[in-house]
Design a protein around this motif. Structure first.
Motif, PDB file in Angstrom:
ATOM      1  N   GLU A  78       2.131  10.444  -2.566  1.00  0.00           N
ATOM      2  CA  GLU A  78       0.820   9.810  -2.383  1.00  0.00           C
ATOM      3  C   GLU A  78      -0.293  10.834  -2.550  1.00  0.00           C
ATOM      4  O   GLU A  78      -1.272  10.614  -3.271  1.00  0.00           O
ATOM      5  CB  GLU A  78       0.768   9.181  -0.992  1.00  0.00           C
ATOM      6  CG  GLU A  78      -0.608   8.855  -0.477  1.00  0.00           C
ATOM      7  CD  GLU A  78      -1.167   7.568  -1.048  1.00  0.00           C
ATOM      8  OE1 GLU A  78      -2.313   7.245  -0.737  1.00  0.00           O
ATOM      9  OE2 GLU A  78      -0.445   6.902  -1.810  1.00  0.00           O
TER      10      GLU A  78
ATOM     11  N   ARG B 150      -5.893   4.944 -11.099  1.00  0.00           N
ATOM     12  CA  ARG B 150      -5.042   5.136  -9.933  1.00  0.00           C
ATOM     13  C   ARG B 150      -3.571   5.130 -10.334  1.00  0.00           C
ATOM     14  O   ARG B 150      -3.134   4.281 -11.110  1.00  0.00           O
ATOM     15  CB  ARG B 150      -5.316   4.010  -8.929  1.00  0.00           C
ATOM     16  CG  ARG B 150      -4.487   4.069  -7.675  1.00  0.00           C
ATOM     17  CD  ARG B 150      -4.927   5.182  -6.774  1.00  0.00           C
ATOM     18  NE  ARG B 150      -3.922   5.507  -5.780  1.00  0.00           N
ATOM     19  CZ  ARG B 150      -4.036   6.495  -4.924  1.00  0.00           C
ATOM     20  NH1 ARG B 150      -5.101   7.248  -4.936  1.00  0.00           N
ATOM     21  NH2 ARG B 150      -3.097   6.731  -4.046  1.00  0.00           N
TER      22      ARG B 150
ATOM     23  N   GLU C  77       0.469   5.034  -9.076  1.00  0.00           N
ATOM     24  CA  GLU C  77       1.343   4.668  -7.971  1.00  0.00           C
ATOM     25  C   GLU C  77       2.783   4.996  -8.348  1.00  0.00           C
ATOM     26  O   GLU C  77       3.120   5.142  -9.524  1.00  0.00           O
ATOM     27  CB  GLU C  77       1.222   3.166  -7.650  1.00  0.00           C
ATOM     28  CG  GLU C  77      -0.159   2.727  -7.237  1.00  0.00           C
ATOM     29  CD  GLU C  77      -0.538   3.198  -5.843  1.00  0.00           C
ATOM     30  OE1 GLU C  77       0.371   3.641  -5.115  1.00  0.00           O
ATOM     31  OE2 GLU C  77      -1.726   3.130  -5.495  1.00  0.00           O
TER      32      GLU C  77
ATOM     33  N   THR D 275       1.188   0.468  -2.209  1.00  0.00           N
ATOM     34  CA  THR D 275      -0.186   0.078  -1.894  1.00  0.00           C
ATOM     35  C   THR D 275      -0.265  -1.419  -1.611  1.00  0.00           C
ATOM     36  O   THR D 275      -0.903  -1.854  -0.643  1.00  0.00           O
ATOM     37  CB  THR D 275      -1.113   0.449  -3.066  1.00  0.00           C
ATOM     38  OG1 THR D 275      -1.082   1.861  -3.244  1.00  0.00           O
ATOM     39  CG2 THR D 275      -2.537   0.012  -2.789  1.00  0.00           C
TER      40      THR D 275
ATOM     41  N   ARG E 265      -1.041  -3.471   1.942  1.00  0.00           N
ATOM     42  CA  ARG E 265      -2.039  -4.533   2.003  1.00  0.00           C
ATOM     43  C   ARG E 265      -1.438  -5.807   2.604  1.00  0.00           C
ATOM     44  O   ARG E 265      -2.075  -6.502   3.388  1.00  0.00           O
ATOM     45  CB  ARG E 265      -2.599  -4.790   0.607  1.00  0.00           C
ATOM     46  CG  ARG E 265      -3.851  -5.654   0.595  1.00  0.00           C
ATOM     47  CD  ARG E 265      -4.388  -5.839  -0.827  1.00  0.00           C
ATOM     48  NE  ARG E 265      -4.743  -4.553  -1.421  1.00  0.00           N
ATOM     49  CZ  ARG E 265      -4.168  -4.055  -2.500  1.00  0.00           C
ATOM     50  NH1 ARG E 265      -3.213  -4.716  -3.125  1.00  0.00           N
ATOM     51  NH2 ARG E 265      -4.564  -2.888  -2.973  1.00  0.00           N
TER      52      ARG E 265
ATOM     53  N   ARG F 190      -2.887   2.629   3.724  1.00  0.00           N
ATOM     54  CA  ARG F 190      -1.767   3.269   3.042  1.00  0.00           C
ATOM     55  C   ARG F 190      -1.243   4.466   3.824  1.00  0.00           C
ATOM     56  O   ARG F 190      -0.033   4.711   3.874  1.00  0.00           O
ATOM     57  CB  ARG F 190      -2.197   3.710   1.642  1.00  0.00           C
ATOM     58  CG  ARG F 190      -2.220   2.582   0.637  1.00  0.00           C
ATOM     59  CD  ARG F 190      -2.517   3.100  -0.748  1.00  0.00           C
ATOM     60  NE  ARG F 190      -3.769   3.840  -0.782  1.00  0.00           N
ATOM     61  CZ  ARG F 190      -4.140   4.647  -1.764  1.00  0.00           C
ATOM     62  NH1 ARG F 190      -3.337   4.821  -2.779  1.00  0.00           N
ATOM     63  NH2 ARG F 190      -5.294   5.267  -1.728  1.00  0.00           N
TER      64      ARG F 190
END
Length: 476
Positions: free
Chosen positions: A344, A356, A358, A455, A459, A465
């Motif tokens: 992360e 972004r 992931e 992520t 949510r 996170r």
């Protein structure tokens, strides 16, 4: 002009002012509550009761506010007599934007407090939060730029990422070292983050405003080490500058001197370093003048200094002088539970100013099959290569990870395995065990539904996170 909320002046929210403003605040807010001087709930409206999941408003009247709202800061307002105008309060899975105001009687004494829920959803504050994040990123960029030009630290203790017991123990000892002005010896393999920890100790210490000077002893020719350490007097040798040049000790005066790879120091220099540490003074090369210095030394090495002392390649008196507080940094293979948090942090840094990035749970599982001889430095290299070679630039899966691992290590493709949990026995079980089991099952269910996207899983669970990664590391 007196301060509007100074209890000593008698100004504040008086009864007359409350009667005018209160109906407007209550109508505009998502909920309202009031407490008396002792912090007991004296009134709560139906809207707030529904928001908190209470059956009715009467059942909580007279109860201490923190027994109903554990993270309430109303007692702070009662104690200080000052308002908390904008605050984000977490209640279960909700994040509430709250304002809290003290109430005053005719004598100017605090008689209670009132709170209004301005928002029960952070969505309306998105522009403000985005602006804050941009300012924060600009501030961090400015700090990094200053660090390149000055002798300041770039890292804080929060940059040493990890939530496993081994990582937490390293952080605990680092805080202990920061609070005591003594030499520190950092032991760990290459790439484990020794310089990050050294800078963190300096940044937390009483010397934080002083310089942080690092020197890698393995990177400097032996013939130049003495001049690098103690400085050079004008004309000390043929070809020397006619001006004096300060050494690392003088540059670090009032701050911290970081000796990286101290195990590579030649024996001849070890004796002079020992004297400088004991006497807190240095003698520049080619000079008869003694210069007093005040430095705190943090040394680091990837070598076994104990064995070097035994075979005579490292002075025992210097070893004992440096090893007052020892911090052993475990290699990455011994704290694989931190892989999620480390990915992360590294991916966020790699994607700064870009899209972004992931990594799925399967991707992290693939990383966990490798032995990591290069530790966190190698982990960053693997993630950068996987991201560069990935066609799906925003998501790294096990396939992309296995493609760039040096020995092709990685688990078979497939779904994330469910956590192994003890089967429930009949009868009452310890509450901590029940809660841990439920939390682990919730994490697994969210990951399955999000198809490994952490992520999105965070949510779904209604947590940040960072909290999600901490809980995942705890149950890994």
């Amino acid at each position: 002009m007196p301060m509007p909320f100074d209890a000593r002046s008698g100004n504040g929210l008086t009864r007359e002012l409350i009667e005018v403003l209160f109906p407007m605040f209550e109508q505009a807010s998502a909920g309202a509550i009031a407490v008396d001087r002792q912090g007991r709930i004296s009134w709560i409206n139906a809207r707030y009761a529904r928001l908190l999941g209470l059956a009715d408003t009467h059942s909580v009247i007279g109860r201490p506010v923190r027994t109903v709202i554990p993270h309430s800061r109303m007692p702070e307002v009662l104690e200080s007599g000052r308002p908390l105008l904008v605050d984000i309060m977490e209640y279960r899975t909700q994040q509430l934007v709250v304002t809290r105001l003290p109430l005053f009687d005719e004598l100017g004494e605090v008689s209670g407090a009132v709170a209004f829920v301005l928002y029960d959803d952070l969505q309306p504050l998105t522009p403000l939060v985005s602006k804050y994040r941009r300012l924060h990123q600009d501030l961090q960029a400015a700090k990094r730029a200053l660090a390149r030009h000055g002798r300041r630290t770039r890292y804080q203790l929060g940059d040493f990422a990890g939530a496993t017991p081994a990582a937490l123990e390293v952080k605990r000892r680092a805080r202990l070292a920061a609070g005591r002005d003594m030499p520190v010896l950092l032991l760990g393999e290459t790439g484990t983050g020794k310089e990050v920890l050294a800078q963190s100790i300096h940044a937390l210490s009483s010397r934080a405003e002083g310089p942080f000077v690092g020197v890698n002893l393995a990177a400097i020719p032996e013939s130049l080490l003495e001049a690098e350490f103690f400085g050079v007097a004008p004309g000390a040798y043929t070809g020397a500058d006619k001006r004096s040049r300060d050494g690392k000790f003088q540059l670090a005066n009032g701050g911290t001197l970081f000796l990286d790879e101290v195990g590579d120091m030649p024996l001849a220099l070890q004796a002079k370093l020992l004297r400088a540490l004991q006497e807190q003074e240095v003698e520049p090369l080619g000079s008869n003048r003694v210069v007093p210095v005040n430095v705190r030394v943090v040394a680091a090495t990837s070598r076994d200094l104990g064995a070097m002392v035994a075979d005579g390649s490292f002075r025992s008196d210097l070893y004992y002088r440096l090893n007052v507080l020892e911090i052993a940094i475990p290699p990455l293979r011994q704290r694989l539970g931190d892989l999620g948090i480390l990915c992360e942090v590294l991916l966020e840094d790699m994607g700064a100013g870009q899209s972004r990035v992931e990594i799925t749970d399967a991707g992290i599982a693939a990383l966990g099959q490798y032995h990591w001889p290069g530790n966190i430095r190698e982990l960053r290299n693997v993630l950068e290569r996987a991201w560069t070679m990935s066609e799906e630039a925003e998501l790294l899966d096990a396939e992309q990870i296995a493609r760039v691992l040096p020995d092709g290590a990685g688990p078979a493709m497939g779904t994330v395995p469910a956590p192994v949990l003890p089967s429930a026995a009949f009868g009452v079980r310890p509450l901590a065990e029940v809660l841990a089991r439920a939390e682990a099952e919730a994490l697994h269910a969210a990951l399955q539904q999000a198809e490994g996207n952490r992520t999105q899983a965070a949510r779904l669970l209604g947590v940040s996170r960072s909290v999600f990664y901490q809980k995942l590391a705890r149950h890994s």
